[in-house]
Enzyme design. Structure first.
Site, PDB file in Angstrom:
ATOM      1  N   ASP A  27       0.846  -1.186   0.000  1.00 33.68           N
ATOM      2  CA  ASP A  27       0.000   0.000   0.000  1.00 33.68           C
ATOM      3  C   ASP A  27       0.889   1.245   0.000  1.00 33.68           C
ATOM      4  OD1 ASP A  27      -2.768   1.146   0.313  1.00 33.68           O
ATOM      5  OD2 ASP A  27      -1.830   2.028   2.081  1.00 33.68           O
ATOM      6  N   ILE A  28       0.592   2.194  -0.880  1.00 33.31           N
ATOM      7  CA  ILE A  28       1.329   3.459  -0.894  1.00 33.31           C
ATOM      8  C   ILE A  28       0.827   4.282   0.288  1.00 33.31           C
ATOM      9  CG2 ILE A  28       1.869   5.564  -2.173  1.00 33.31           C
ATOM     10  CD1 ILE A  28       1.323   3.986  -4.762  1.00 33.31           C
ATOM     11  N   GLU A  71      -4.549   2.394  -4.580  1.00 32.88           N
ATOM     12  CA  GLU A  71      -3.107   2.565  -4.387  1.00 32.88           C
ATOM     13  C   GLU A  71      -2.472   1.321  -3.794  1.00 32.88           C
ATOM     14  OE1 GLU A  71      -4.936   3.777  -0.491  1.00 32.88           O
ATOM     15  OE2 GLU A  71      -5.444   4.195  -2.564  1.00 32.88           O
TER      16      GLU A  71
END
Length: 155
Positions: A27-28, A71
């Site tokens: 996950d960003i 994301e």
């Protein structure tokens, strides 16, 4: 859909071979804040850079990278937990080395959090639980400060 298809294929393949299968949820960190601050075009550019950096680490023909959500990404790799953690840290370092500025992150740059789960698939295990446990490990990384790798540990 690609993730579901590829993961199901790998699951069956590893069930037959009785070899470990690992999944890395990625996950960003603070991506919504990135989009809000820099705009959606910059967000799209960031996603492309992150995806390319992740792909540059996942070089074996059997490694699979998919987009999991806005994301989030998911890597499916044929290896044990120790190797999966090494791979996850290499993925984290690849994003760190991009040096993408992110003023709304406590790091000042774009970073990723990762959750790892490894198992030898069997009929007694559910594929959905395999994914869920990787997601729990990802949540642990985010809860403990982000920009790190966490593993699911069976109780």
């Amino acid at each position: 859909r690609y993730l579901d298809t590829q993961l199901a294929l790998k699951w069956r393949e590893h069930m037959r071979s009785q070899l470990p299968l690992s999944i890395i949820m990625i996950d960003i960190d603070y991506f919504k804040k990135f989009n809000d601050n820099y705009g959606h075009q910059a967000g799209d550019d960031c996603l492309h850079q992150v995806a390319n950096a992740l792909l540059s680490v996942l070089r074996r023909p059997t490694d699979i990278l998919t987009r999991y959500g806005g994301e989030e990404f998911c890597a499916i790799i044929s290896c044990d937990q120790e190797d999966a953690v090494v791979m996850a840290d290499l993925l984290r370092e690849a994003i760190e080395s991009l040096h993408i500025t992110h003023i709304d992150s406590d790091k000042g740059r774009v970073s990723i959090s990762l959750g790892v789960n490894t198992t030898v698939p069997s009929k007694a295990l559910e594929l959905s639980q395999f994914i869920y446990h990787a997601d729990q490990a990802l949540y642990k990384s985010k809860h403990n400060g982000r920009d790190q790798v966490s593993c699911y540990q069976q109780a």
